[in-house]
Design a protein around this motif. Structure first.
Motif, short mmCIF file in Angstrom:
data_model
loop_
_atom_site.label_atom_id
_atom_site.label_comp_id
_atom_site.label_asym_id
_atom_site.label_seq_id
_atom_site.Cartn_x
_atom_site.Cartn_y
_atom_site.Cartn_z
N ARG A 253 -3.33 5.54 1.91
CA ARG A 253 -4.57 5.05 2.54
C ARG A 253 -5.41 6.27 2.90
O ARG A 253 -4.98 7.12 3.68
CB ARG A 253 -4.22 4.23 3.79
N TRP B 94 -11.44 2.68 4.09
CA TRP B 94 -10.34 3.40 3.46
C TRP B 94 -10.28 3.04 1.98
O TRP B 94 -10.60 1.91 1.59
CB TRP B 94 -8.99 2.99 4.05
N THR C 80 0.84 -1.20 0.00
CA THR C 80 0.00 0.00 0.00
C THR C 80 0.87 1.24 0.00
O THR C 80 1.78 1.38 0.83
CB THR C 80 -0.93 0.01 1.23
N LEU D 103 -7.43 2.35 -0.73
CA LEU D 103 -6.01 2.05 -0.77
C LEU D 103 -5.48 2.23 -2.19
O LEU D 103 -6.10 1.78 -3.15
CB LEU D 103 -5.75 0.60 -0.35
N THR E 228 -2.39 0.84 -4.20
CA THR E 228 -1.42 -0.23 -4.01
C THR E 228 -0.67 -0.51 -5.31
O THR E 228 -1.04 -0.02 -6.38
CB THR E 228 -2.11 -1.53 -3.54
#
Length: 366
Positions: free
Chosen positions: A43, A57, A40, A59, A61
């Motif tokens: 966030r 959240w 990640t 994310l 990534t």
């Protein structure tokens, strides 16, 4: 931080800021993400249910955007909704795929809550606020209902079913009408109290009549078909949870899914649109129901139950029910305006229900 620390509600009064998240929960999130095969980079808090201990959240990534969610319900109940989401994905429904952990699990249990990661559908946008948008939402939830049939929840979870609970819920609301009367009399000086007191006789009669009609309707026969036959209702479906993408309509936020008659979602969706319009419109309601029926046909007996649920004072109850918790804070000018709007809807609601009863036959106008 203790591994055994329990997630509890936080920032109830909002004094710490709209997006505040306690440090111990942020630390838990770091630990949870160690269970996954992606890295990640950012966030971002997207939604909070801090009064219950829930959070979403977004994310970013190295494997694309995803969501990380803390489900606020007890783990044995949250397991039901995660399993339902996985079942719907397997059946081809447009709901976000649940991402497995390194250990092949669908969730992480931490802080006595279930956490899970799902794909983030991007971009998503809300449908237009016209009848075409309402039809898109209606068709999407019909597809959801059809594909959810046959779901069998894991044995280790608490099964969530509202299929046979309608009479009890109707009766409970009748009882609460007396509570509302007593509370508004006790707090008679509050802005919303008088209009609620004046409208209670109207809605109390509606609640009693709807309960009596439900008990003499085909409802019990339909409910006796069982959970697998009907499948899942979203329970919180509306323009925020059914959204468009380049490849069609997606349904998100399945936390509250439960076995139920599918028309419960449609009644709530129709209520939302009629409230926003400020009046009941036959063409809108019929258009939404026809869009639904094209995907998942509404048999006549089920339609009869839908009309009963429409005749129940659901919107009134929705806008006043929270008074039982903090009457002094709740019975304000905003609630007064909401109840006045519901009363305004009464002027057009019953003619539309009467026309629906006359015109609908097996998904088609007579």
């Amino acid at each position: 931080m203790s591994e055994e620390q329990q997630i509890t509600p936080w920032n109830i009064d909002g004094a710490l800021g709209e997006w505040y998240v306690p440090l111990y929960i942020e630390n838990m999130a770091d630990e949870v993400l160690c269970h996954y095969n992606f890295t990640t980079t950012t966030r971002t808090v997207m939604a909070l249910k801090n009064e219950f201990g829930g959070l979403i959240w977004k994310l970013e990534t190295d494997d694309g955007p995803k969501s990380l969610k803390i489900l606020h319900r007890p783990p044995v109940r949250s397991l039901f909704s995660i399993a339902a989401q996985e079942y719907l994905v397997k059946k081809g429904a447009k709901v976000p795929e649940v991402i497995k952990t390194k250990q092949g699990e669908s969730f992480v249990n931490k802080g006595e809550k279930l956490w899970f990661v799902a794909e983030w559908i991007d971009p998503l946008w809300q449908v237009s606020d016209d009848l075409n948008g309402a039809k898109l939402l209606s068709g999407a939830i019909a597809d959801f209902h059809e594909r959810s049939k046959g779901f069998v929840p894991p044995e280790r979870c608490v099964k969530s079913s509202r299929l046979k609970r309608w009479p009890k819920k109707y009766a409970k609301i009748i009882t609460k009408m007396n509570w509302f009367r007593e509370i508004t009399e006790l707090y008679g000086e509050m802005p919303a109290s008088q209009v609620i007191q004046e409208s209670l006789p109207i809605f109390e009669i509606q609640a009693v009549n709807a309960h009596e009609k439900l008990l003499s309707s085909p409802y019990r026969k339909l409910a006796d078909r069982g959970d697998k036959a009907w499948g899942l209702a979203h329970q919180d479906y509306g323009s925020s949870n059914g959204q468009q993408s380049s490849d069609g309509m997606w349904i998100i936020d399945l936390d509250g899914v439960a076995f139920d008659l599918p028309v419960r979602d449609m009644r709530k969706l129709i209520d939302e649109y009629m409230y926003n319009l400020g009046y009941w419109d036959l063409e809108w309601v019929m258009g939404m129901l026809e869009a639904y029926d094209e995907v998942n046909p509404i048999e006549d007996e089920l339609f009869e139950v839908l009309l009963i649920d429409m005749s129940h004072p659901n919107l009134f109850y929705k806008h006043v029910k929270e008074m039982v918790y903090e009457p002094e804070a709740f019975l304000d000018a905003e609630v007064k305006a909401e109840v006045e709007r519901v009363l305004q809807l009464e002027e057009t609601k019953w003619a539309v229900i009467a026309e629906l009863r006359k015109e609908w036959k097996g998904g088609k106008r007579r």
